[in-house]
Design an enzyme around this catalytic site. Structure first.
Site, mmCIF file in Angstrom:
data_model
loop_
_atom_site.group_PDB
_atom_site.id
_atom_site.type_symbol
_atom_site.label_atom_id
_atom_site.label_comp_id
_atom_site.label_asym_id
_atom_site.label_seq_id
_atom_site.Cartn_x
_atom_site.Cartn_y
_atom_site.Cartn_z
ATOM 1 N N ASP A 1 0.986 -1.107 -0.150
ATOM 2 C CA ASP A 1 0.023 0.010 -0.106
ATOM 3 C C ASP A 1 0.945 1.229 -0.056
ATOM 4 O O ASP A 1 1.540 1.622 1.154
ATOM 5 C CB ASP A 1 -0.961 -0.026 1.187
ATOM 6 C CG ASP A 1 -2.040 -1.072 0.984
ATOM 7 O OD1 ASP A 1 -1.851 -2.222 0.857
ATOM 8 O OD2 ASP A 1 -2.911 -0.805 1.590
ATOM 9 N N LYS B 1 -6.821 3.490 -3.338
ATOM 10 C CA LYS B 1 -7.100 3.541 -2.214
ATOM 11 C C LYS B 1 -7.457 4.882 -1.754
ATOM 12 O O LYS B 1 -6.716 5.786 -1.895
ATOM 13 C CB LYS B 1 -6.105 2.802 -1.448
ATOM 14 C CG LYS B 1 -6.403 2.708 0.253
ATOM 15 C CD LYS B 1 -4.942 2.050 0.990
ATOM 16 C CE LYS B 1 -5.438 1.925 2.408
ATOM 17 N NZ LYS B 1 -4.230 1.399 3.067
ATOM 18 N N LYS C 1 -9.982 0.225 -2.874
ATOM 19 C CA LYS C 1 -9.974 -0.030 -1.383
ATOM 20 C C LYS C 1 -10.314 1.281 -0.564
ATOM 21 O O LYS C 1 -9.620 2.450 -0.823
ATOM 22 C CB LYS C 1 -8.404 -0.403 -0.879
ATOM 23 C CG LYS C 1 -8.309 -0.746 0.635
ATOM 24 C CD LYS C 1 -6.933 -1.202 0.813
ATOM 25 C CE LYS C 1 -6.679 -1.504 2.315
ATOM 26 N NZ LYS C 1 -5.197 -1.829 2.812
#
Length: 230
Positions: A97, A160, A189
């Site tokens: 991430d 995300k 996400k």
């Protein structure tokens, strides 16, 4: 996905159990890994220094280990971010991430932002899923749209919403915008503030397919209870 018909196992496999708070002790990280294994979530997302610990703790389970790159501000150099990827993969991480360079995005330096993301994707060598964190609390809609385009061009797997450490987290509006502006093969996400089952199901309906969560047990226990009572 029909959020009204989702079962406990399906929802569990949409959760990255987050173990990123700076004050977490080793014992707390291990307890978080145990919880993740018990609920059979998609992954744990741990601090880079905890990757090897989490990989060992989750050996033999179906729970992946992820970590963060350029976290939480995105301002590391591209070389440092790529180096973090190499270290993370060597320790056993399979999900990454990364925070894009927020300041460069807001400055209109699109080529530099795309190259920064692409360097992380390239460093993963196809071994790890790359999720690009926008940190939407600091962006306007035009900047979010550009971030979607640049993440797509760079070959990322996910976009995300947030780190969970900014003034604001995921919103339904942002998830809808992101889902509408990346290709079907890319996933969205949501992270930051998704703490209840009802809220998570709203985000599923909006197009989120993965969640960063700390309230994992509460959310999944609630769904199990509702399904048992139905």
């Amino acid at each position: 996905m029909d959020s009204t018909a989702i079962d406990v196992r399906q929802l569990a496999k949409m959760i990255d159990h987050s173990l990123l708070r700076p004050e977490l002790t080793t014992a707390e990280v291990l307890r978080g890994c145990e919880l993740a294994a018990t609920y059979d979530v998609a992954s744990v997302c741990v601090r880079p220094a905890d990757v090897a610990l989490a990989v060992k703790a989750l050996d033999g389970t179906a729970v992946a280990v992820g970590t963060v790159i350029g976290f939480p501000h995105g301002g590391s150099t591209t070389a440092v971010k790529a180096g973090e990827v190499v270290d993370a993969l060597a320790a056993g991480a399979t999900e990454l991430d990364m925070v894009l360079n927020i300041g460069l995005l807001r400055s209109g330096e699109d080529d530099a932002v795309r190259e920064d993301i692409a360097a992380v994707v390239d460093a993963s060598g196809g071994v790890g899923l790359t999720k690009v964190i926008f940190e939407n609390a600091y962006l306007d809609d035009e900047e979010k749209l550009r971030a979607c385009r640049l993440s797509t061009l760079a070959g990322a797997d996910f976009v995300k919403t947030s780190t969970g450490f900014a003034p604001g987290g995921a919103t339904l509006e942002d998830v809808r915008l992101m889902r509408a502006n990346v290709p079907a093969h890319m996933r969205v996400k949501a992270a930051g503030g998704v703490r209840t089952l009802d809220r998570m199901l709203e985000f599923v309906a909006a197009g989120a397919e993965r969640f960063g969560a700390t309230a994992t047990a509460t959310i999944l226990d609630d769904l199990a209870a509702r399904r048992a009572a139905a």
